[in-house]
Design a protein around this motif. Structure first.
Motif, PDB file in Angstrom:
ATOM      1  N   LYS A   1      22.139  50.237  76.360  1.00 25.03           N
ATOM      2  CA  LYS A   1      21.672  49.863  77.699  1.00 25.03           C
ATOM      3  C   LYS A   1      20.596  50.787  78.272  1.00 25.03           C
ATOM      4  O   LYS A   1      19.943  50.432  79.232  1.00 25.03           O
ATOM      5  CB  LYS A   1      22.847  49.834  78.674  1.00 25.03           C
ATOM      6  CG  LYS A   1      23.895  48.824  78.352  1.00 25.03           C
ATOM      7  CD  LYS A   1      23.439  47.433  78.704  1.00 25.03           C
ATOM      8  CE  LYS A   1      24.565  46.451  78.398  1.00 25.03           C
ATOM      9  NZ  LYS A   1      24.206  45.108  78.697  1.00 25.03           N
ATOM     10  N   ILE A   2      20.444  51.962  77.709  1.00 17.98           N
ATOM     11  CA  ILE A   2      19.468  52.926  78.246  1.00 17.98           C
ATOM     12  C   ILE A   2      18.248  52.922  77.340  1.00 17.98           C
ATOM     13  O   ILE A   2      18.372  52.893  76.119  1.00 17.98           O
ATOM     14  CB  ILE A   2      20.083  54.343  78.323  1.00 17.98           C
ATOM     15  CG1 ILE A   2      21.331  54.333  79.206  1.00 17.98           C
ATOM     16  CG2 ILE A   2      19.059  55.345  78.855  1.00 17.98           C
ATOM     17  CD1 ILE A   2      22.116  55.634  79.176  1.00 17.98           C
ATOM     18  N   GLU A   3      17.063  52.952  77.947  1.00 23.04           N
ATOM     19  CA  GLU A   3      15.820  52.975  77.168  1.00 23.04           C
ATOM     20  C   GLU A   3      15.807  54.170  76.220  1.00 23.04           C
ATOM     21  O   GLU A   3      16.242  55.271  76.570  1.00 23.04           O
ATOM     22  CB  GLU A   3      14.608  53.060  78.088  1.00 23.04           C
ATOM     23  CG  GLU A   3      14.356  51.821  78.907  1.00 23.04           C
ATOM     24  CD  GLU A   3      13.130  51.958  79.790  1.00 23.04           C
ATOM     25  OE1 GLU A   3      12.515  53.038  79.832  1.00 23.04           O
ATOM     26  OE2 GLU A   3      12.791  50.965  80.447  1.00 23.04           O
TER      27      GLU A   3
ATOM     28  N   TRP B   1      25.727  55.635  80.921  1.00 22.69           N
ATOM     29  CA  TRP B   1      25.280  56.959  81.355  1.00 22.69           C
ATOM     30  C   TRP B   1      26.354  58.001  81.070  1.00 22.69           C
ATOM     31  O   TRP B   1      26.049  59.145  80.711  1.00 22.69           O
ATOM     32  CB  TRP B   1      24.894  56.944  82.831  1.00 22.69           C
ATOM     33  CG  TRP B   1      23.610  56.226  83.047  1.00 22.69           C
ATOM     34  CD1 TRP B   1      23.440  54.960  83.536  1.00 22.69           C
ATOM     35  CD2 TRP B   1      22.300  56.708  82.733  1.00 22.69           C
ATOM     36  NE1 TRP B   1      22.108  54.637  83.551  1.00 22.69           N
ATOM     37  CE2 TRP B   1      21.386  55.689  83.064  1.00 22.69           C
ATOM     38  CE3 TRP B   1      21.808  57.890  82.201  1.00 22.69           C
ATOM     39  CZ2 TRP B   1      20.017  55.832  82.883  1.00 22.69           C
ATOM     40  CZ3 TRP B   1      20.442  58.029  82.025  1.00 22.69           C
ATOM     41  CH2 TRP B   1      19.559  57.007  82.372  1.00 22.69           C
ATOM     42  N   LEU B   2      27.609  57.618  81.205  1.00 20.72           N
ATOM     43  CA  LEU B   2      28.702  58.527  80.871  1.00 20.72           C
ATOM     44  C   LEU B   2      28.674  58.848  79.381  1.00 20.72           C
ATOM     45  O   LEU B   2      28.866  60.008  78.984  1.00 20.72           O
ATOM     46  CB  LEU B   2      30.045  57.915  81.260  1.00 20.72           C
ATOM     47  CG  LEU B   2      31.283  58.745  80.923  1.00 20.72           C
ATOM     48  CD1 LEU B   2      31.240  60.104  81.631  1.00 20.72           C
ATOM     49  CD2 LEU B   2      32.545  57.986  81.286  1.00 20.72           C
ATOM     50  N   TYR B   3      28.421  57.833  78.537  1.00 21.04           N
ATOM     51  CA  TYR B   3      28.287  58.070  77.104  1.00 21.04           C
ATOM     52  C   TYR B   3      27.194  59.088  76.824  1.00 21.04           C
ATOM     53  O   TYR B   3      27.350  59.985  75.999  1.00 21.04           O
ATOM     54  CB  TYR B   3      27.949  56.783  76.353  1.00 21.04           C
ATOM     55  CG  TYR B   3      29.050  55.756  76.286  1.00 21.04           C
ATOM     56  CD1 TYR B   3      30.400  56.102  76.323  1.00 21.04           C
ATOM     57  CD2 TYR B   3      28.744  54.413  76.162  1.00 21.04           C
ATOM     58  CE1 TYR B   3      31.396  55.153  76.247  1.00 21.04           C
ATOM     59  CE2 TYR B   3      29.736  53.448  76.082  1.00 21.04           C
ATOM     60  CZ  TYR B   3      31.058  53.829  76.122  1.00 21.04           C
ATOM     61  OH  TYR B   3      32.035  52.877  76.044  1.00 21.04           O
ATOM     62  N   LEU B   4      26.061  58.936  77.511  1.00 24.09           N
ATOM     63  CA  LEU B   4      24.938  59.846  77.282  1.00 24.09           C
ATOM     64  C   LEU B   4      25.282  61.264  77.720  1.00 24.09           C
ATOM     65  O   LEU B   4      24.996  62.232  77.001  1.00 24.09           O
ATOM     66  CB  LEU B   4      23.682  59.345  78.003  1.00 24.09           C
ATOM     67  CG  LEU B   4      22.437  60.193  77.809  1.00 24.09           C
ATOM     68  CD1 LEU B   4      22.073  60.340  76.339  1.00 24.09           C
ATOM     69  CD2 LEU B   4      21.270  59.589  78.595  1.00 24.09           C
ATOM     70  N   ILE B   5      25.906  61.408  78.867  1.00 25.96           N
ATOM     71  CA  ILE B   5      26.283  62.739  79.354  1.00 25.96           C
ATOM     72  C   ILE B   5      27.268  63.399  78.396  1.00 25.96           C
ATOM     73  O   ILE B   5      27.137  64.581  78.052  1.00 25.96           O
ATOM     74  CB  ILE B   5      26.862  62.646  80.782  1.00 25.96           C
ATOM     75  CG1 ILE B   5      25.749  62.277  81.770  1.00 25.96           C
ATOM     76  CG2 ILE B   5      27.545  63.952  81.194  1.00 25.96           C
ATOM     77  CD1 ILE B   5      26.248  61.815  83.122  1.00 25.96           C
ATOM     78  N   LEU B   6      28.247  62.629  77.933  1.00 30.30           N
ATOM     79  CA  LEU B   6      29.209  63.170  76.976  1.00 30.30           C
ATOM     80  C   LEU B   6      28.541  63.512  75.644  1.00 30.30           C
ATOM     81  O   LEU B   6      28.879  64.524  75.011  1.00 30.30           O
ATOM     82  CB  LEU B   6      30.358  62.191  76.764  1.00 30.30           C
ATOM     83  CG  LEU B   6      31.306  62.011  77.949  1.00 30.30           C
ATOM     84  CD1 LEU B   6      32.299  60.879  77.673  1.00 30.30           C
ATOM     85  CD2 LEU B   6      32.027  63.303  78.280  1.00 30.30           C
ATOM     86  N   ALA B   7      27.576  62.684  75.230  1.00 23.64           N
ATOM     87  CA  ALA B   7      26.841  62.962  73.990  1.00 23.64           C
ATOM     88  C   ALA B   7      26.075  64.273  74.098  1.00 23.64           C
ATOM     89  O   ALA B   7      26.054  65.069  73.151  1.00 23.64           O
ATOM     90  CB  ALA B   7      25.883  61.807  73.671  1.00 23.64           C
TER      91      ALA B   7
END
Length: 106
Positions: A52-54, A3-9
């Motif tokens: 890991k995220i859909e 989720w941190l990867y997604l927020i940073l992305a």
């Protein structure tokens, strides 16, 4: 961590789009270079988040929240107009992202 990867992305995608505006059609060297750096990092982090995220949730968040955030940047930083329709549309985008996230598998 994903989720941190997604927020940073998402944050880096907003930075890339902002750099795109500042590049003035690739006529400014530094913003043009930063555009590619930010987008490269954003796609890398999005790819890691997708482990890991859909896909439907990650991409909805990536595109929806990125769109909403860049609209806010445009309004505050570039003095773009804020109309009632624009505001309601941004609310609808965020509501859609929340709805997709709420219905995703744990």
């Amino acid at each position: 961590m994903h989720w941190l990867y997604l927020i940073l992305a998402i944050a880096l995608e907003v930075c890339g789009t902002t750099a795109m505006k500042f590049s003035q059609g690739f006529t400014k060297a530094l913003p043009s270079l930063l555009l590619f750096v930010f987008y490269g990092l954003a796609f890398t982090l999005l790819t890691l988040a997708l482990k890991k995220i859909e896909l439907s949730v990650a991409y909805a968040m990536w595109s929806g929240l990125g769109t909403a955030l860049i609209a806010i940047v445009g309004i505050y930083w570039f003095q773009e107009s804020m109309t009632l329709v624009k505001f309601l549309s941004l609310v609808a985008i965020v509501a859609g992202v929340v709805g997709l996230n709420a219905t995703s598998s744990p």
